[in-house]
Design a protein around this motif. Structure first.
Motif, PDB file in Angstrom:
ATOM      1  N   GLU A 212       3.018  12.452 -12.839  1.00 37.91           N
ATOM      2  CA  GLU A 212       3.853  11.816 -11.939  1.00 37.91           C
ATOM      3  C   GLU A 212       3.531  10.225 -11.946  1.00 37.91           C
ATOM      4  O   GLU A 212       2.333   9.833 -11.726  1.00 37.91           O
ATOM      5  N   PRO A 213       4.457   9.352 -11.932  1.00 40.46           N
ATOM      6  CA  PRO A 213       4.153   7.874 -11.874  1.00 40.46           C
ATOM      7  C   PRO A 213       3.769   7.661 -10.509  1.00 40.46           C
ATOM      8  O   PRO A 213       4.321   8.301  -9.414  1.00 40.46           O
ATOM      9  N   VAL A 214       3.131   6.545 -10.114  1.00 45.80           N
ATOM     10  CA  VAL A 214       2.671   6.273  -8.782  1.00 45.80           C
ATOM     11  C   VAL A 214       3.734   5.035  -8.480  1.00 45.80           C
ATOM     12  O   VAL A 214       4.109   4.181  -9.202  1.00 45.80           O
ATOM     13  N   ASP A 215       4.043   5.133  -7.256  1.00 43.47           N
ATOM     14  CA  ASP A 215       5.050   4.240  -6.690  1.00 43.47           C
ATOM     15  C   ASP A 215       4.271   3.005  -6.155  1.00 43.47           C
ATOM     16  O   ASP A 215       3.562   2.952  -5.035  1.00 43.47           O
ATOM     17  N   PRO A 216       4.650   1.832  -6.654  1.00 41.06           N
ATOM     18  CA  PRO A 216       3.999   0.599  -6.447  1.00 41.06           C
ATOM     19  C   PRO A 216       4.524   0.175  -5.058  1.00 41.06           C
ATOM     20  O   PRO A 216       3.756  -0.812  -4.510  1.00 41.06           O
ATOM     21  N   LYS A 217       5.670   0.531  -4.599  1.00 43.86           N
ATOM     22  CA  LYS A 217       6.314   0.020  -3.379  1.00 43.86           C
ATOM     23  C   LYS A 217       5.236  -0.027  -2.133  1.00 43.86           C
ATOM     24  O   LYS A 217       5.129  -1.165  -1.416  1.00 43.86           O
ATOM     25  N   PRO A 218       4.758   1.254  -1.679  1.00 37.72           N
ATOM     26  CA  PRO A 218       4.090   1.032  -0.449  1.00 37.72           C
ATOM     27  C   PRO A 218       2.603  -0.161  -0.486  1.00 37.72           C
ATOM     28  O   PRO A 218       2.417  -0.784   0.509  1.00 37.72           O
ATOM     29  N   LYS A 219       2.012  -0.229  -1.726  1.00 36.69           N
ATOM     30  CA  LYS A 219       0.985  -1.066  -1.850  1.00 36.69           C
ATOM     31  C   LYS A 219       1.432  -2.409  -1.960  1.00 36.69           C
ATOM     32  O   LYS A 219       0.748  -3.357  -1.326  1.00 36.69           O
ATOM     33  N   MET A 220       2.544  -2.887  -2.500  1.00 36.19           N
ATOM     34  CA  MET A 220       3.223  -4.042  -2.411  1.00 36.19           C
ATOM     35  C   MET A 220       3.710  -4.368  -0.860  1.00 36.19           C
ATOM     36  O   MET A 220       3.274  -5.736  -0.549  1.00 36.19           O
ATOM     37  N   GLU A 221       4.120  -3.535  -0.235  1.00 40.85           N
ATOM     38  CA  GLU A 221       4.598  -3.853   1.009  1.00 40.85           C
ATOM     39  C   GLU A 221       3.249  -3.997   1.900  1.00 40.85           C
ATOM     40  O   GLU A 221       3.244  -4.815   2.912  1.00 40.85           O
ATOM     41  N   ALA A 222       2.398  -3.416   1.743  1.00 39.77           N
ATOM     42  CA  ALA A 222       0.919  -3.598   2.549  1.00 39.77           C
ATOM     43  C   ALA A 222       0.447  -4.906   2.129  1.00 39.77           C
ATOM     44  O   ALA A 222      -0.084  -5.673   3.243  1.00 39.77           O
ATOM     45  N   GLU A 223       0.416  -5.201   1.006  1.00 43.96           N
ATOM     46  CA  GLU A 223      -0.027  -6.839   0.646  1.00 43.96           C
ATOM     47  C   GLU A 223       0.827  -7.668   1.089  1.00 43.96           C
ATOM     48  O   GLU A 223       0.242  -8.653   1.766  1.00 43.96           O
ATOM     49  N   CYS A 224       2.167  -7.579   1.278  1.00 44.20           N
ATOM     50  CA  CYS A 224       3.052  -8.396   1.742  1.00 44.20           C
ATOM     51  C   CYS A 224       2.986  -8.499   3.247  1.00 44.20           C
ATOM     52  O   CYS A 224       3.127  -9.898   3.960  1.00 44.20           O
ATOM     53  N   ALA A 225       2.619  -7.353   3.921  1.00 45.18           N
ATOM     54  CA  ALA A 225       2.445  -7.603   5.407  1.00 45.18           C
ATOM     55  C   ALA A 225       1.419  -8.550   5.779  1.00 45.18           C
ATOM     56  O   ALA A 225       1.213  -8.887   7.144  1.00 45.18           O
ATOM     57  N   LYS A 226       0.155  -8.400   4.840  1.00 47.51           N
ATOM     58  CA  LYS A 226      -0.829  -9.190   5.139  1.00 47.51           C
ATOM     59  C   LYS A 226      -0.711 -10.728   4.551  1.00 47.51           C
ATOM     60  O   LYS A 226      -1.616 -11.387   5.059  1.00 47.51           O
ATOM     61  N   SER A 227       0.300 -10.792   3.996  1.00 53.59           N
ATOM     62  CA  SER A 227       0.520 -12.238   3.411  1.00 53.59           C
ATOM     63  C   SER A 227       0.920 -13.247   4.654  1.00 53.59           C
ATOM     64  O   SER A 227       1.141 -12.966   5.644  1.00 53.59           O
ATOM     65  N   ALA A 228       0.892 -14.561   4.204  1.00 52.24           N
ATOM     66  CA  ALA A 228       1.209 -15.867   5.081  1.00 52.24           C
ATOM     67  C   ALA A 228       2.759 -15.619   5.483  1.00 52.24           C
ATOM     68  O   ALA A 228       2.955 -15.653   6.541  1.00 52.24           O
TER      69      ALA A 228
END
Length: 156
Positions: A84-100
């Motif tokens: 099963e492939p890993v969904d990259p969306k939650p990780k990307m959204e978490a990084e964006c939520a912490k971004s400037a």
């Protein structure tokens, strides 16, 4: 075409029709599972008693087959989990939520959480009830908008 033909056609299309599919015969399944055991019991009663040992051995063999089947299913499930492939969306959204880019929305959300937490901890609080749904949605919208271009680049 008359009015009666119209209504009879309408009733034929709307009405319930009988199912024309045949159900599998239950007798065949019974013979596979239970029918053979009855035949063995009759033979063992008529015979010299050796049939009882064969009958017991047959049950043990069936248990071994079930255990092997369960092991094979467990191996298949492990293989499916690995593939099963890993969904990259939650990780990307978490990084964006912490971004400037989303920092103001995160700041408002954190302040709201502090207010609501203090409100729930204070038993004498009689002010308006508040929740942080609006702030949460603003933060999630910002994170989703930030992650979308990165996500589509990663999926290509």
């Amino acid at each position: 075409m008359g009015i009666t033909d119209f209504f009879s056609d309408l009733m034929a299309t709307v009405g319930f029709h009988e199912a024309h599919a045949e159900a599998p015969a239950e007798e065949d399944e019974d013979n596979k599972d239970g029918g053979g055991d009855e035949d063995r019991e009759e033979k063992s009663v008529e015979g010299d008693g050796g049939g009882e040992k064969a009958e017991e051995g047959g049950d043990e063999g069936g248990e071994k087959e079930e255990e092997e089947g369960e092991e094979a299913e467990a191996e298949e499930e492990e293989e499916e989990e690995d593939d099963e492939p890993v969904d990259p969306k939650p990780k990307m959204e978490a990084e964006c939520a912490k971004s400037a880019q989303c920092a103001p929305y995160k700041h408002h959300y954190d302040e709201c959480v502090e207010r609501v937490t203090a409100m729930h901890e204070d038993p004498n609080y009689k002010g308006p009830k508040e929740d942080c749904v609006e702030e949460f949605f603003h933060l999630q919208h910002c994170a989703t908008q930030c992650a979308a271009p990165k996500l589509f680049k990663a999926l290509k």
